[in-house]
Design an enzyme around this catalytic site. Sequence first.
Site, PDB file in Angstrom:
ATOM      1  CB  CYS A 195      -0.934  -0.008   1.196  1.00 47.09           C
ATOM      2  SG  CYS A 195      -1.847  -1.536   1.340  1.00 47.09           S
ATOM      3  CG  HIS A 241      -3.527   2.919   2.278  1.00 44.72           C
ATOM      4  ND1 HIS A 241      -4.058   2.568   1.060  1.00 44.72           N
ATOM      5  CD2 HIS A 241      -3.474   1.777   3.020  1.00 44.72           C
ATOM      6  CE1 HIS A 241      -4.305   1.268   1.058  1.00 44.72           C
ATOM      7  NE2 HIS A 241      -3.964   0.770   2.237  1.00 44.72           N
ATOM      8  CG  ASN A 294      -6.732  -1.666   1.179  1.00 46.85           C
ATOM      9  OD1 ASN A 294      -5.992  -1.208   0.309  1.00 46.85           O
ATOM     10  ND2 ASN A 294      -6.287  -2.100   2.341  1.00 46.85           N
TER      11      ASN A 294
HETATM   12  N1  COA Z   1     -18.067 -10.358   8.431  1.00 48.09           N
HETATM   13  C1  COA Z   1     -18.494 -10.655   9.675  1.00 48.09           C
HETATM   14  N2  COA Z   1     -17.662 -10.934  10.686  1.00 48.09           N
HETATM   15  C2  COA Z   1     -16.356 -10.914  10.440  1.00 48.09           C
HETATM   16  C3  COA Z   1     -15.842 -10.616   9.170  1.00 48.09           C
HETATM   17  C4  COA Z   1     -16.755 -10.337   8.144  1.00 48.09           C
HETATM   18  N3  COA Z   1     -16.365 -10.029   6.891  1.00 48.09           N
HETATM   19  N4  COA Z   1     -14.490 -10.659   9.228  1.00 48.09           N
HETATM   20  C5  COA Z   1     -14.159 -10.968  10.481  1.00 48.09           C
HETATM   21  N5  COA Z   1     -15.291 -11.132  11.228  1.00 48.09           N
HETATM   22  C6  COA Z   1     -15.411 -11.467  12.640  1.00 48.09           C
HETATM   23  C7  COA Z   1     -14.194 -12.170  13.195  1.00 48.09           C
HETATM   24  O1  COA Z   1     -14.255 -13.553  12.945  1.00 48.09           O
HETATM   25  C8  COA Z   1     -14.308 -11.832  14.665  1.00 48.09           C
HETATM   26  O2  COA Z   1     -15.252 -12.685  15.246  1.00 48.09           O
HETATM   27  P1  COA Z   1     -15.059 -13.260  16.737  1.00 48.09           P
HETATM   28  O3  COA Z   1     -15.052 -12.052  17.616  1.00 48.09           O
HETATM   29  O4  COA Z   1     -16.232 -14.135  16.924  1.00 48.09           O
HETATM   30  O5  COA Z   1     -13.731 -13.964  16.734  1.00 48.09           O
HETATM   31  C9  COA Z   1     -14.898 -10.415  14.676  1.00 48.09           C
HETATM   32  O6  COA Z   1     -15.507 -10.253  13.383  1.00 48.09           O
HETATM   33  C10 COA Z   1     -13.889  -9.342  14.906  1.00 48.09           C
HETATM   34  O7  COA Z   1     -12.758  -9.586  14.050  1.00 48.09           O
HETATM   35  P2  COA Z   1     -11.532  -8.584  13.998  1.00 48.09           P
HETATM   36  O8  COA Z   1     -10.504  -9.151  13.086  1.00 48.09           O
HETATM   37  O9  COA Z   1     -11.121  -8.249  15.407  1.00 48.09           O
HETATM   38  O10 COA Z   1     -12.242  -7.306  13.350  1.00 48.09           O
HETATM   39  P3  COA Z   1     -11.679  -5.858  13.194  1.00 48.09           P
HETATM   40  O11 COA Z   1     -12.540  -4.908  13.903  1.00 48.09           O
HETATM   41  O12 COA Z   1     -10.199  -5.796  13.492  1.00 48.09           O
HETATM   42  O13 COA Z   1     -11.888  -5.589  11.633  1.00 48.09           O
HETATM   43  C11 COA Z   1     -10.502  -5.516   9.653  1.00 48.09           C
HETATM   44  C12 COA Z   1     -11.220  -6.394  10.685  1.00 48.09           C
HETATM   45  C13 COA Z   1      -9.717  -6.376   8.709  1.00 48.09           C
HETATM   46  C14 COA Z   1     -11.568  -4.730   8.915  1.00 48.09           C
HETATM   47  C15 COA Z   1      -9.548  -4.524  10.387  1.00 48.09           C
HETATM   48  O14 COA Z   1      -8.795  -5.247  11.352  1.00 48.09           O
HETATM   49  C16 COA Z   1      -8.605  -3.798   9.501  1.00 48.09           C
HETATM   50  O15 COA Z   1      -9.002  -2.975   8.692  1.00 48.09           O
HETATM   51  N6  COA Z   1      -7.285  -4.014   9.686  1.00 48.09           N
HETATM   52  C17 COA Z   1      -6.236  -3.236   9.086  1.00 48.09           C
HETATM   53  C18 COA Z   1      -6.030  -3.565   7.665  1.00 48.09           C
HETATM   54  C19 COA Z   1      -4.883  -2.762   7.133  1.00 48.09           C
HETATM   55  O16 COA Z   1      -4.687  -1.612   7.455  1.00 48.09           O
HETATM   56  N7  COA Z   1      -4.044  -3.360   6.339  1.00 48.09           N
HETATM   57  C20 COA Z   1      -2.859  -2.692   5.893  1.00 48.09           C
HETATM   58  C21 COA Z   1      -3.024  -2.134   4.563  1.00 48.09           C
HETATM   59  S1  COA Z   1      -3.543  -3.354   3.407  1.00 48.09           S
END
Ligand code: COA
Length: 301
Positions: free
Chosen positions: A88, A228, A258
Amino acid sequence: MVDTSDEWITERTGIKERRIADSSISTSDIALEASKKAIKDAGIKASEISMIIVGTITGDMPMPATACLLQKKLGIKDIPAFDINAACSGFLYGISIADGFIKSKSCKYILVVGAEMLSRFTDWKDRTTCVIFGDGAGAALLTGHNGKDGILSTHIHADGNFSDLIKIPAGGSQKPTSELTVRERMHFIKMKGNETFKIAVKTLGSLVEDTLKHNGITAQQLSLLIPHQANKRIISAVAERLGISEDKIMMNIEKYGNTSAASVPIALDEAVRSGRIKPKDYILLEAFGAGLTWASALIRW
Ligand code: COA
């Protein structure tokens, strides 16, 4: 396809729509479309370009570089063309390298592109990643001038200790493509989203602060922050930490998801075309991605 909901995606990421490219086209094709617009807006001929840099992790093929394929499509001969694999942060790494070549007067016009087809590397059975990524491309043409404005500073960073957080495990020398790697879906993006999220907020906050400090300006003097577009909550958390109001932040993640290296140039282009950037404005671009890598650029427009 997966167990998710519009509500979860909207609340956790801010994404409402994404663009997915038709299977008949590849990354260099959308890079070409963005490049043609940049060349036209710059009012130069493609033959005047002295270097092409493409930030991408989803190039047409592992080799040759997508920048070389783009060069061919633009009909340009005998200039350096190469890809940057900084995920990214790829576009801003490209801007930083181009800035050095321009300021040393080694090049007159440099085309910097961020282009990705993440849909081709997305595991549509993995709900933790398949709701996030989209396809897109953006391009900028850089040149020098005698005034003080323009790119004031660029800052590029990496920490390979966190290389496990976001990766495509197979298809390289460590795990060459085999029936097993395909069966185990190892050619798709894997991401530890929550861990990445926490590091992103902390790192981007410091990055923006350091970039401003380096140039002796305050967050209040910024006209626009162009981050980003990885997650609306990351963008808002960074802005809150820095005391930057929402109206000074460029946000278009709801339309594109993204798009990795393409996200900053797409957002920059939309900001310019919609009149959000005026001459003399301080604009700060920042990104964070796999590697881990992170990068910023402060521009006086
Ligand atoms: N739909 C529903 N539930 C989902 C899901 C989806 N698409 N994806 C994950 N979950 C669930 C998980 O299984 C978890 O369930 P649990 O609590 O029963 O274990 C719960 O949602 C929370 O998951 P978590 O990974 O903690 O969610 P989050 O709030 O961190 O959001 C992202 C996930 C990926 C959106 C977020 O972490 C993110 O944006 N991360 C940074 C990405 C980034 O900056 N990357 C670098 C550049 S590419």
